[in-house]
Design an enzyme around this catalytic site. Structure first.
Site, PDB file in Angstrom:
ATOM      1  N   SER A  15      42.720  42.012  38.502  1.00 24.84           N
ATOM      2  CA  SER A  15      44.165  42.195  38.365  1.00 24.84           C
ATOM      3  C   SER A  15      44.682  41.427  37.161  1.00 24.84           C
ATOM      4  O   SER A  15      43.955  40.639  36.550  1.00 24.84           O
ATOM      5  CB  SER A  15      44.897  41.708  39.627  1.00 24.84           C
ATOM      6  N   ASP A  36      35.475  38.395  40.407  1.00 17.95           N
ATOM      7  CA  ASP A  36      36.692  37.998  41.109  1.00 17.95           C
ATOM      8  C   ASP A  36      36.344  37.747  42.566  1.00 17.95           C
ATOM      9  O   ASP A  36      35.229  38.079  43.013  1.00 17.95           O
ATOM     10  CB  ASP A  36      37.769  39.100  40.998  1.00 17.95           C
ATOM     11  N   ASP A  56      32.965  33.548  43.209  1.00 23.61           N
ATOM     12  CA  ASP A  56      33.830  32.372  43.173  1.00 23.61           C
ATOM     13  C   ASP A  56      33.391  31.548  41.967  1.00 23.61           C
ATOM     14  O   ASP A  56      32.263  31.047  41.929  1.00 23.61           O
ATOM     15  CB  ASP A  56      33.665  31.575  44.469  1.00 23.61           C
ATOM     16  N   CYS A  82      39.582  34.611  32.705  1.00 27.12           N
ATOM     17  CA  CYS A  82      40.986  34.779  33.111  1.00 27.12           C
ATOM     18  C   CYS A  82      41.267  34.237  34.514  1.00 27.12           C
ATOM     19  O   CYS A  82      42.433  34.146  34.903  1.00 27.12           O
ATOM     20  CB  CYS A  82      41.374  36.252  33.081  1.00 27.12           C
ATOM     21  N   TYR A 157      48.582  22.106  37.251  1.00 23.58           N
ATOM     22  CA  TYR A 157      48.313  23.269  36.401  1.00 23.58           C
ATOM     23  C   TYR A 157      48.200  22.861  34.946  1.00 23.58           C
ATOM     24  O   TYR A 157      47.273  23.257  34.238  1.00 23.58           O
ATOM     25  CB  TYR A 157      49.439  24.286  36.591  1.00 23.58           C
ATOM     26  N   LYS A 161      44.916  23.236  32.458  1.00 23.45           N
ATOM     27  CA  LYS A 161      44.979  24.045  31.240  1.00 23.45           C
ATOM     28  C   LYS A 161      44.855  23.175  29.992  1.00 23.45           C
ATOM     29  O   LYS A 161      44.308  23.612  28.966  1.00 23.45           O
ATOM     30  CB  LYS A 161      46.273  24.860  31.214  1.00 23.45           C
TER      31      LYS A 161
END
Length: 251
Positions: A15, A36, A56, A82, A157, A161
């Site tokens: 997705s 995914d 995973d 991603c 987060y 990142k």
């Protein structure tokens, strides 16, 4: 580098950014292996040109098996990371201190998972026949502008990142001797399924904060940039912001 008649791995490929990237690479002639979670794959639109592999990214053995399958028939040349999660929590909130297990999980998925796929896939790419100028492949990781402009509630987060950004150059340097380039894209606000549940008013408010173009980015624009990074053989060790010149406010 051309991807036609090669294998490509896209994590989070069921997705959002991953699905758009998979579609773009397919259009260029690659065979895509979309990694995914099984629950996400169950919801993915069927496409016989994509091989979905329940994986995973925090599980080394699952990653190794997925890479083995992807590299089995065609030369593995491309990896696009991603997969990621983005829960929000303050260090000190109404319920007390930030859940330490949640912090560790975000870092484990977004940073350690990205590194695990990068490292295991690089081992397979390094065994392929070199192309012109000894190039063998390219890895594109996904960070976020939160790595630079993390907002209130984004400490986990932004940490994860920021780690992806920080490993980009040393990873490119480590893998240079094997002919593998490493780059990172740091998207701004992208119209992914995570935003599908918010109101149009909220979405309009997000778009209004973008200098230009004053709208949300699309997953297809992310995929377009991935394709450009793959094609540009001299682009290496870079983190590219894709954010319409947005600099996030504290909240």
């Amino acid at each position: 580098m051309q991807v036609k008649d090669t294998a490509a791995i896209v994590t989070g490929g069921a997705s959002g950014l991953g699905a758009a990237t998979a579609a773009t690479l397919i259009a260029q002639g690659a065979h895509v292996y979309a990694l995914d979670l099984a629950s996400a794959i169950d919801q993915a639109p069927g496409d016989e040109r994509i091989t979905y592999l329940p994986t995973d990214v925090t599980d080394e053995e699952q990653v190794r098996e997925a890479v083995r399958v992807a590299a089995e028939t065609l030369p593995l040349r491309t990896v696009v990371n991603c997969a990621g999660i983005g829960p929000s929590a303050r260090i000190l909130g109404r319920k007390g201190v930030h859940d330490l297990a949640l912090y560790a999980k975000v870092v484990q998925v977004n940073l350690v998972g990205t590194f695990t796929v990068l490292a295991v896939a690089a081992e397979a790419i390094a065994q392929t026949e070199p192309l012109e100028h000894s190039q063998r492949g390219v890895v594109v990781n996904t960070a976020s502008i939160a790595a630079f402009d993390g907002q209130i509630g984004q400490v986990a987060y932004a940490s994860s990142k920021g780690g992806v950004v920080g490993m980009t150059l040393p990873a490119a340097r480590d893998l240079a001797q094997h002919g593998i380039r490493v780059n990172t894209i740091a998207p701004g606000i992208v119209d992914t399924p995570m935003l599908a549940t918010v109101s149009e008013e909220f979405r309009a408010g997000l778009a209004a904060g973008v200098p230009f173009p004053q709208r949300l980015a699309t997953p297809e624009e992310y995929a377009q940039l991935v394709a450009m990074v793959i094609e540009h053989d001299y682009l290496n060790g870079e983190t590219i912001r894709m954010d319409g010149a947005l600099r996030m406010a504290p909240r």
